[in-house]
Design a protein around this motif. Structure first.
Motif, PDB file in Angstrom:
ATOM      1  N   GLN A 108       4.633   6.210  -2.861  1.00  0.00           N
ATOM      2  CA  GLN A 108       5.773   4.945  -2.146  1.00  0.00           C
ATOM      3  C   GLN A 108       6.916   5.404  -2.613  1.00  0.00           C
ATOM      4  O   GLN A 108       7.293   5.629  -3.875  1.00  0.00           O
ATOM      5  CB  GLN A 108       5.241   3.531  -2.581  1.00  0.00           C
ATOM      6  N   LEU A 121      -0.710   7.624   2.313  1.00  0.00           N
ATOM      7  CA  LEU A 121      -1.952   8.222   1.921  1.00  0.00           C
ATOM      8  C   LEU A 121      -1.989   9.486   1.575  1.00  0.00           C
ATOM      9  O   LEU A 121      -1.712  10.480   2.464  1.00  0.00           O
ATOM     10  CB  LEU A 121      -3.070   7.533   2.860  1.00  0.00           C
ATOM     11  N   PHE A 137       0.356   5.230  -6.366  1.00  0.00           N
ATOM     12  CA  PHE A 137      -0.446   3.913  -6.574  1.00  0.00           C
ATOM     13  C   PHE A 137      -1.885   4.450  -6.326  1.00  0.00           C
ATOM     14  O   PHE A 137      -2.138   5.111  -5.349  1.00  0.00           O
ATOM     15  CB  PHE A 137      -0.316   2.800  -5.688  1.00  0.00           C
ATOM     16  N   TYR A 177      -1.875   6.882  -3.055  1.00  0.00           N
ATOM     17  CA  TYR A 177      -0.890   6.527  -2.133  1.00  0.00           C
ATOM     18  C   TYR A 177       0.448   7.189  -2.889  1.00  0.00           C
ATOM     19  O   TYR A 177       0.493   7.006  -4.169  1.00  0.00           O
ATOM     20  CB  TYR A 177      -0.760   5.298  -1.803  1.00  0.00           C
ATOM     21  N   TYR A 209      -8.178  10.363  -0.139  1.00  0.00           N
ATOM     22  CA  TYR A 209      -9.130   9.361  -0.640  1.00  0.00           C
ATOM     23  C   TYR A 209     -10.547  10.162  -0.790  1.00  0.00           C
ATOM     24  O   TYR A 209     -10.747  11.049  -0.490  1.00  0.00           O
ATOM     25  CB  TYR A 209      -9.128   8.381   0.377  1.00  0.00           C
ATOM     26  N   GLY A 255       7.070   3.674   3.907  1.00  0.00           N
ATOM     27  CA  GLY A 255       6.024   2.760   3.424  1.00  0.00           C
ATOM     28  C   GLY A 255       5.027   3.362   2.739  1.00  0.00           C
ATOM     29  O   GLY A 255       5.281   4.782   2.346  1.00  0.00           O
ATOM     30  N   LEU A 256       3.850   2.950   1.975  1.00  0.00           N
ATOM     31  CA  LEU A 256       2.910   3.546   1.414  1.00  0.00           C
ATOM     32  C   LEU A 256       2.219   4.673   2.160  1.00  0.00           C
ATOM     33  O   LEU A 256       2.238   4.237   3.490  1.00  0.00           O
ATOM     34  CB  LEU A 256       1.746   2.774   1.082  1.00  0.00           C
ATOM     35  N   PHE A 305      -8.423   5.509  -3.671  1.00  0.00           N
ATOM     36  CA  PHE A 305      -7.408   6.191  -2.840  1.00  0.00           C
ATOM     37  C   PHE A 305      -6.323   6.516  -3.676  1.00  0.00           C
ATOM     38  O   PHE A 305      -5.921   5.745  -4.836  1.00  0.00           O
ATOM     39  CB  PHE A 305      -6.974   5.143  -1.855  1.00  0.00           C
ATOM     40  N   PHE A 347      -5.193  -2.497  -5.678  1.00  0.00           N
ATOM     41  CA  PHE A 347      -4.244  -1.542  -6.107  1.00  0.00           C
ATOM     42  C   PHE A 347      -3.979  -1.678  -7.688  1.00  0.00           C
ATOM     43  O   PHE A 347      -4.034  -2.699  -8.434  1.00  0.00           O
ATOM     44  CB  PHE A 347      -3.170  -1.694  -5.329  1.00  0.00           C
TER      45      PHE A 347
END
Lengths: 114, 114
Positions: free
Chosen positions: B37, B45, B90, B35, B48, B42-43, B33, B105
């Motif tokens: 931030q 996506l 991330f 992400y 993926y 929030g995180l 994945f 992560f």
């Protein structure tokens, strides 16, 4: 849609006291929640999870409470230690969703006072 | 036993340049994945991958390209970087049977686009 947020951006706690970090969610269809810990300069780390068919789940020094009536969950950390200083955030996923449907909260910074 | 690594850890680039962020995991996890931030969010996506040569969009895929020719690598490319792509990125991985609670992560890449 789903939104997940935290009530307080920063929480200061005396070492040895218990910490309570709160999280609210908007989508009543959410059935799975996770709490993460993120230390400075590191990636998030799984702490504990809970499904919507549960009200409470306990781990080592941590407890998650889920109140579906008011769409609220909390993370309780017992006997808070300096190593608990980090940002904590929750994530929720609706019961029909996959990875794309996970919504992450913005985080609460926990500061432990020695 | 490196686990999941990201490189570079810090990157400064200019608007319009192509940037590739690398992610490598040693667990042979099926899922990987990406992400981002950002403060106040929030995180989120980006993309993926369920296995080599299988990728899918997340919540915020625009402006990003991914590939997965090998199970252990999942590079993220910004084809023409924009200031709005300044963020901490991330990478994460999980096994075939793993859910969110088994998502590991990496340490993150802090990208600044000038």
């Amino acid at each position: 849609g789903e939104s997940v947020g935290l009530h307080l951006p920063t929480l200061s706690v005396q070492e040895g006291d218990n910490s309570i970090i709160n999280c609210a969610y908007s989508n009543s269809a959410s059935d799975y929640f996770i709490w993460y810990k993120q230390e400075s300069g590191k990636g998030p780390q799984f702490i504990i999870d809970i499904r919507s068919n549960m009200d409470k789940r306990q781990g080592q020094r941590v407890t998650v409470l889920l109140n579906k009536t008011v769409k609220h969950l909390s993370l309780q950390i017992a006997a808070t230690q300096p190593g608990d200083s980090a940002v904590y955030f929750c994530a929720g996923r609706p019961n029909s969703g996959g990875y794309q449907k996970v919504t992450f909260g913005t985080g609460t910074k926990l500061q432990v006072i020695p | 036993d490196a686990g999941i690594t990201q490189s570079p850890r810090y990157k400064i680039t200019e608007t319009g340049r192509q940037v590739t962020l690398m992610c490598h995991q040693t667990w042979s996890h099926s899922y990987m994945f990406w992400y981002r931030q950002d403060l106040g969010h929030g995180l989120r996506l980006i993309y993926y991958s369920a296995a080599a040569d299988i990728t899918d969009k997340g919540e915020v895929p625009d402006g990003y390209v991914v590939s997965r020719s090998k199970t252990e690598n999942f590079p993220l490319t910004l084809e023409s970087a924009t200031r709005s792509q300044t963020s901490v990125y991330f990478c994460a991985s999980s096994s075939l049977a793993g859910g969110l609670h088994e998502q590991f992560f990496g340490p993150g890449t802090r990208l600044t686009v000038l």
